[in-house]
Design an enzyme around this catalytic site. Structure first.
Site, PDB file in Angstrom:
ATOM      1  N   ASP A   1       0.779  -1.154   0.094  1.00  0.00           N
ATOM      2  CA  ASP A   1       0.000  -0.134   0.022  1.00  0.00           C
ATOM      3  C   ASP A   1       0.662   1.168  -0.023  1.00  0.00           C
ATOM      4  O   ASP A   1       0.311   2.294  -0.426  1.00  0.00           O
ATOM      5  CB  ASP A   1      -0.920   0.048   1.237  1.00  0.00           C
ATOM      6  CG  ASP A   1      -0.154  -0.102   2.415  1.00  0.00           C
ATOM      7  OD1 ASP A   1       1.022  -0.180   2.492  1.00  0.00           O
ATOM      8  OD2 ASP A   1      -0.646  -0.261   3.498  1.00  0.00           O
ATOM      9  N   HIS A   2       2.066   1.098   0.610  1.00  0.00           N
ATOM     10  CA  HIS A   2       2.993   2.337   0.546  1.00  0.00           C
ATOM     11  C   HIS A   2       3.708   2.632  -0.999  1.00  0.00           C
ATOM     12  O   HIS A   2       3.698   3.789  -1.297  1.00  0.00           O
ATOM     13  CB  HIS A   2       4.047   2.114   1.672  1.00  0.00           C
ATOM     14  CG  HIS A   2       3.600   2.555   2.957  1.00  0.00           C
ATOM     15  ND1 HIS A   2       2.435   1.425   3.563  1.00  0.00           N
ATOM     16  CD2 HIS A   2       3.790   3.291   4.097  1.00  0.00           C
ATOM     17  CE1 HIS A   2       2.391   2.096   4.935  1.00  0.00           C
ATOM     18  NE2 HIS A   2       3.009   3.100   5.096  1.00  0.00           N
TER      19      HIS A   2
ATOM     20  N   ASP B   1       4.287  -0.888  11.425  1.00  0.00           N
ATOM     21  CA  ASP B   1       3.924   0.302  10.876  1.00  0.00           C
ATOM     22  C   ASP B   1       3.260   1.041  12.146  1.00  0.00           C
ATOM     23  O   ASP B   1       2.506   0.416  13.212  1.00  0.00           O
ATOM     24  CB  ASP B   1       2.726   0.435   9.940  1.00  0.00           C
ATOM     25  CG  ASP B   1       2.550   1.734   9.340  1.00  0.00           C
ATOM     26  OD1 ASP B   1       3.044   1.950   8.203  1.00  0.00           O
ATOM     27  OD2 ASP B   1       1.730   2.581   9.792  1.00  0.00           O
TER      28      ASP B   1
ATOM     29  N   ARG C   1       0.100  13.180   9.849  1.00  0.00           N
ATOM     30  CA  ARG C   1       1.391  13.632  10.163  1.00  0.00           C
ATOM     31  C   ARG C   1       1.600  14.792   9.176  1.00  0.00           C
ATOM     32  O   ARG C   1       1.485  14.851   7.979  1.00  0.00           O
ATOM     33  CB  ARG C   1       2.714  12.533   9.810  1.00  0.00           C
ATOM     34  CG  ARG C   1       2.430  11.757  10.980  1.00  0.00           C
ATOM     35  CD  ARG C   1       3.482  10.737  10.957  1.00  0.00           C
ATOM     36  NE  ARG C   1       3.577   9.858  11.994  1.00  0.00           N
ATOM     37  CZ  ARG C   1       3.708   8.590  11.991  1.00  0.00           C
ATOM     38  NH1 ARG C   1       4.158   8.222  10.952  1.00  0.00           N
ATOM     39  NH2 ARG C   1       3.518   7.726  13.266  1.00  0.00           N
TER      40      ARG C   1
ATOM     41  N   SER D   1       7.188   7.290  12.788  1.00  0.00           N
ATOM     42  CA  SER D   1       7.221   6.283  12.175  1.00  0.00           C
ATOM     43  C   SER D   1       7.755   5.000  12.780  1.00  0.00           C
ATOM     44  O   SER D   1       8.805   5.266  13.604  1.00  0.00           O
ATOM     45  CB  SER D   1       7.332   6.054  10.655  1.00  0.00           C
ATOM     46  OG  SER D   1       8.860   6.005  10.612  1.00  0.00           O
TER      47      SER D   1
ATOM     48  N   ARG E   1       9.590   2.707  10.947  1.00  0.00           N
ATOM     49  CA  ARG E   1      10.647   2.410   9.933  1.00  0.00           C
ATOM     50  C   ARG E   1      11.940   2.156  10.675  1.00  0.00           C
ATOM     51  O   ARG E   1      12.645   2.905  11.135  1.00  0.00           O
ATOM     52  CB  ARG E   1      10.889   3.329   8.763  1.00  0.00           C
ATOM     53  CG  ARG E   1      11.547   4.924   9.233  1.00  0.00           C
ATOM     54  CD  ARG E   1      11.365   5.857   8.150  1.00  0.00           C
ATOM     55  NE  ARG E   1       9.933   6.140   7.943  1.00  0.00           N
ATOM     56  CZ  ARG E   1       9.403   7.351   7.623  1.00  0.00           C
ATOM     57  NH1 ARG E   1      10.287   8.289   7.143  1.00  0.00           N
ATOM     58  NH2 ARG E   1       8.146   7.578   7.260  1.00  0.00           N
TER      59      ARG E   1
END
Ligand code: MIC
Ligand code: SF4
Length: 641
Positions: free
Chosen positions: A62-63, A117, A377, A532, A534
């Site tokens: 989806d990203h 996520d 964000r 995030s 990440r």
């Protein structure tokens, strides 16, 4: 017991349920997305297991859906093959944003979920204990290992009354952000309750739990009640529903009261979700771009509301309006109802049902532009345009402002707000969710040429020495450390390449300097690494030789990621020492291996002035072992031997 205690108790593997101490919990479900998933699955593969051991694991694409080269589509094929081989469901690109789809199709009250996520807590809207983490923690959970976290404090948010017309769930969480700030939730879980609960639908609750991430919270959760049951029935999943509520007289560490009838339309101004003002305060600001969507505000009711506001009208000629539905379910329902035609007729640009502009994957605003977004964000540069200012608001504020070309309080449209009812039945079509292969042994995993192996780190040396590579202020985000966007995201499966972009927007010379100086230290302020999940924000600095990060305080997920990749997280014992350390100073910390075991402070020497200062580490015994081994992968391998 409160709900959080009940779920943790049901899943407790180790530790004591005392706020501040480390607990290990069993994880029922996992979720990954394509930007963090490639690393998570490379790590899972390195563990050498045959199949995931969770009740359910879903891999979403989806990203990284903008395919400007072979990298993203190659990564999607890798993810599809890994899912087929290891017993994971694969939600194909085009099926929607992980959190929205997971809420619709897989959420289960009372279960635990770990997702790579930070907005995984969206599932809390349906009574899940859903937590965001780095990819390697999710890989361990897929392998059946517990998830370790600090036992949070539980804050009871008591909701009273009901929202007035034009006030929304988005305004509820913005109000909490205004009161509590982006660091207010660190070490806490927000558990919602009170008589106002029944006035909020599951998607509205999910808006609130989603953006609880911006408070820095471990997660947020709603009870599972009759409203939840209706949602599950409408998703044809009533068998997945169960009641979940706090015991009468349950105790909480803190209580916050929120009168829903007092909430007014709010907006987070550039460049922080915590910079909240009333819409009235900034009304009239000319708008260049409006973006509606993201895992925060892209549900069926949200987008039908937009369609109702725009129906028969035209957006302002100065505004470019982009709409990205949250899921294929939402998009199909918009199309079948005719609402999609209303949106297009009003001048909207219909974008893919994916993260899209939220993560800078297209639809960047113009130079110095004002972009109004229904997202969560608005960090500097995240939109893809560093000179632009992004504002976060509800779909109502966004739609009305798109019509008028300036930030507008929707209450100007009158006392009656558009009302869209929750559908009695959603449109169910799971054909874009692929099941695992029946014969896993026959699946050959495709790996594109951009995919590099996992970087390695050696055991922790006894002396850490190096220069201060960068000195930052407070609230540095993982978007600052490891930017995303259309150009950099395709490098997520290639650490050597992506590490060339560390701190790109803050200090573009960082990677070069780190190589020339042979690694070193990062010095920062409070809430370092907010945002995030990440893990590239730890992996890439590790690859560049960063040894330790010394700050005033850390955000939760980034702290865990640093530990997982063998970068020592340290805080100043005296915050004033932050002022005395300068960019380029040489720091030496001796006797680290022994020192970590014998206490929680170490002495750091600043060679420049010969001064010594004390630094503290937050590590549990287990985390010390991980650190000494040079990270979680080494530690896991060592334990498997
Ligand atoms: C985000 O909203 O910042 C992201 C992109 O979804 C991240 C994950 C990532 O960087 O891949 C998150 O929230 O964890
Ligand atoms: Fe995607 Fe944005 Fe949600 Fe992150 S915050 S998962 S980028 S929609």
């Amino acid at each position: 017991m409160n709900i959080v205690q009940k779920i943790i108790k049901n899943h407790l593997v180790s530790g004591e349920m005392k706020p501040g101490s480390e607990v290990g919990i069993r994880i029922d479900q996992t979720l990954t997305q394509d930007a963090t998933g490639t690393m998570a699955y490379l790590q899972f593969e390195a563990m050498g297991l045959k199949r995931v051991k969770t009740k359910l694991s879903v891999s979403y694409a989806d990203h990284n859906t903008l395919q400007t080269g072979f990298e993203n589509p190659d990564d999607h094929l890798y993810l599809q093959d890994v899912a087929a081989k290891y017993g994971i469901l694969f939600s194909r690109p085009g099926n929607g944003i992980c959190h929205q789809v997971h809420l619709e199709r897989f959420s289960k009250p009372g279960q635990t979920m770990l997702g790579s996520d930070s907005h995984t807590p969206t599932g809390g809207g349906a009574g899940m204990m859903a937590i965001g983490a780095g990819g390697i923690d999710v890989a361990v959970a897929m392998g059946g290992g517990p998830f370790y976290m600090t036992m949070p404090k539980v804050v009871n948010v008591v909701l009273k009354e009901k929202l007035k017309p034009w006030a929304t769930a988005k305004d509820v969480i913005l109000e909490l952000l205004r009161r509590l700030t982006v660091k207010g939730g660190v070490g806490k879980v927000y558990e919602y309750g009170g008589p106002g609960l029944r006035t909020l639908t599951v998607p509205q609750r999910a808006v609130i739990t989603n953006m609880g991430a911006e408070l820095g919270a471990t997660t947020s959760i709603f009870p599972s009640d009759g409203v939840t049951k209706k949602f599950f029935a409408a998703q044809e999943r009533v068998k997945d529903w169960r009641e979940l509520k706090a015991d009468p007289g349950a105790e909480y560490d803190e209580v916050i009261e929120l009168d829903l009838s007092k909430i007014v339309p709010l907006i987070a101004c550039p460049h922080s979700p915590g910079n909240v003002k009333t819409v009235r305060e900034v009304e009239g600001t000319p708008v260049d771009q409006v973006a509606i969507g993201s895992c925060t505000n892209s549900s069926y009711v949200d987008l039908m509301t937009v369609a109702k506001i725009l129906k028969g009208k035209r957006i302002s000629p100065r505004v470019s309006l982009g709409i990205s539905p949250g899921s294929r379910q939402v998009e199909l329902m918009l199309a079948k109802s005719g609402a999609l035609a209303d949106l297009i007729a009003a001048g909207a640009r219909i974008l893919e049902n994916a993260c899209g502009p939220c993560i800078g994957m297209g639809f960047a605003p113009p130079s110095n532009g004002v972009s109004l977004r229904t997202f969560n964000r608005n960090f500097l540069g995240r939109s893809g345009t560093k000179s632009a200012g992004t504002y976060l608001c509800s779909v109502e504020v966004a739609a009305v402002s798109a019509l008028r070309g300036k930030i507008t309080d929707p209450r100007r449209l009158g006392k009656v707000a558009p009302k869209i009812a929750m559908p009695a039945r959603f449109l169910i079509d799971d054909s874009m969710i692929l099941k695992p292969a029946k014969k896993p042994a026959t699946v050959k995993i495709r790996r594109g040429p951009n995919m590099a192996g996992l970087p390695e780190r050696e055991e922790m040396p006894d002396t850490l020495e190096g220069r201060v590579l960068i000195k930052t202020g407070d609230d540095v985000t993982t978007d600052d450390i490891m930017p995303a966007g259309a150009k950099i995201l395709p490098l997520r499966s290639n650490v050597p390449k992506i590490s060339e972009h560390v701190f790109e927007q803050v200090d573009a010379e960082f990677p070069k300097r780190a190589r020339e100086w042979g690694g070193g230290f990062i010095v920062g302020g409070s809430n370092y690494g907010q945002g995030s999940s990440r893990e590239h924000a730890a992996l890439a600095p590790m690859f560049l030789g960063v040894r330790a990060v010394i700050v005033k305080s850390f955000a939760r997920i980034h702290l865990a990621n640093l530990i997982n990749f063998g970068i020592l997280p340290l805080t100043f014992v005296n915050a004033s020492d932050y002022d005395k350390v300068k960019f380029g100073d040489k720091i030496v910390i001796k006797g680290v291996r022994q020192g970590l075991r014998t206490g929680d402070t170490l002495a750091a020497k600043n060679v420049a002035g010969g001064r010594e200062f004390q630094v503290k580490h937050p590590l549990s015994d287990r985390q010390i072992d991980i650190m000494l081994a040079g990270g979680l992968l080494n530690y896991t391998k060592k334990h498997a031997e």
